[in-house]
Design an enzyme around this catalytic site. Sequence first.
Site, PDB file in Angstrom:
ATOM      1  N   CYS A 162      31.825  50.349   9.470  1.00 60.26           N
ATOM      2  CA  CYS A 162      32.601  49.514  10.391  1.00 60.26           C
ATOM      3  C   CYS A 162      33.776  48.813   9.716  1.00 60.26           C
ATOM      4  O   CYS A 162      34.528  48.081  10.372  1.00 60.26           O
ATOM      5  CB  CYS A 162      31.694  48.495  11.067  1.00 60.26           C
ATOM      6  N   HIS A 302      34.920  39.401  11.929  1.00 64.05           N
ATOM      7  CA  HIS A 302      34.165  40.625  12.198  1.00 64.05           C
ATOM      8  C   HIS A 302      33.284  40.382  13.422  1.00 64.05           C
ATOM      9  O   HIS A 302      33.204  41.240  14.307  1.00 64.05           O
ATOM     10  CB  HIS A 302      33.343  41.008  10.978  1.00 64.05           C
ATOM     11  N   LYS A 331      35.413  41.286  19.754  1.00 66.79           N
ATOM     12  CA  LYS A 331      34.333  42.201  20.144  1.00 66.79           C
ATOM     13  C   LYS A 331      33.626  41.741  21.415  1.00 66.79           C
ATOM     14  O   LYS A 331      32.945  42.527  22.062  1.00 66.79           O
ATOM     15  CB  LYS A 331      33.337  42.367  18.997  1.00 66.79           C
ATOM     16  N   HIS A 336      31.974  46.697  20.001  1.00 66.25           N
ATOM     17  CA  HIS A 336      32.115  47.039  18.580  1.00 66.25           C
ATOM     18  C   HIS A 336      32.522  48.506  18.490  1.00 66.25           C
ATOM     19  O   HIS A 336      31.730  49.406  18.786  1.00 66.25           O
ATOM     20  CB  HIS A 336      30.804  46.793  17.851  1.00 66.25           C
ATOM     21  N   PHE A 395      28.031  48.847   7.238  1.00 62.25           N
ATOM     22  CA  PHE A 395      26.756  49.246   6.654  1.00 62.25           C
ATOM     23  C   PHE A 395      26.990  49.729   5.218  1.00 62.25           C
ATOM     24  O   PHE A 395      28.008  50.347   4.912  1.00 62.25           O
ATOM     25  CB  PHE A 395      26.124  50.371   7.460  1.00 62.25           C
TER      26      PHE A 395
END
Length: 406
Positions: A162, A302, A331, A336, A395
């Site tokens: 991401c 984020h 978001k 997302h 991740f």
Amino acid sequence: MSPAPVAVTGIGLVTAAGIGTAATWSGVCAGESTAAHDPQLAGLPVDISCTVPDFSAAKLVGRRSKLAHDRFVQLALVAAREAVADAGLDPRSWDGTRVAVVLGCGLGGVSTWEAQHHKMIETGATSVSALLIPMLVPNMVAGHVAMDLKATGPNFVTATACASGATAIGSALALLRDDQCDIVVTGGSEAGVSPLIVTGFAQMGALSRRLDDPGAASRPFDVDRDGFVIGEGSGILVLERENDARARGARVRARLAGYGATADAYHMTQPDPEGISVRRALRGALEQAGVGPDEVDHVNAHGTSTPLNDAAESKVLHDLVGARAAVTSTKGVLGHTLGSAGAIEAALTVLAIETSTVPPTANLRAQDPKVELDVVTGQARRQRTEVAVSNSFGFGGQNAVLVFTT
């Protein structure tokens, strides 16, 4: 000697808020979620998403596009064309050898992969498309954009989950500063709303289960947040050295002044709760930009709407930036978008600087008391922004931070 300033001269956006920069910016500033029940996800444990409305590849890309392009490439082509036109550039007349394409993508052509696998199981191996591989591998998004724009300079895709879109923009900055090119078409694209991918995220508990009210499901920094809503889209920026841009009379929308990248080396999917490496990325980006934490006016966080990520990010922002900066997570509106999130949010950060407007965080009704930040909610806030940060984390603990200035 400080590096030559790098200008953002063009923006292209395709998101769940609409096709084109104007539509996306309007939707984000309105603060209304685009999440809805998705027919292609019917019957799954989670069946909500944020998808691009009324997207016709035949009309927007070309009649034969469906035969050669997965959706993630189609979205990028539309956004890239808009960004290049917005920059006042014409691929028919530029020196393509000095034009780079650097894009981020975390997944690649997952819809093509799923569809062709079903076809093989149902009707046999000979029914599988001969274009399966070039339609699904992530690097083809940069390849197709380069073909479309006649750009023959450096060309590659970054895959940092991401954070991919932000990593691509940071890599583009380095290419310009190293004089590897004069123009970079950079950003990210992702079309990961597929039954298998959504099920995978659902199985790991990453998605919101607020299925009775999709529009309220993504709620970054809210005390009742329970996961993200998956989305799709593409965000593309055109970068040039500022002196080159001004020499040709281009509009400088903002400057990309700093980039920081680190790894948590902590867990496959969970962030380091202390945010040690995120701090280093943010400090590094600010130092590269020549500004201090106390000069940050705005942060596009984020802000995934997941319990652990929002908590870790807000702790770092509170400790370094404090309550001075106006924080938002878009978001809540767009969902997302995975590998393209960092690029879309970078573009929105530029627009926040350019328009002196910080979009609200949708669905933030009761801010988590542990989130000690000035999070913009309710409606867009008018404020002058001279220094802005865009955070992206992925991740594997991969962190990317971009700093933009006026």
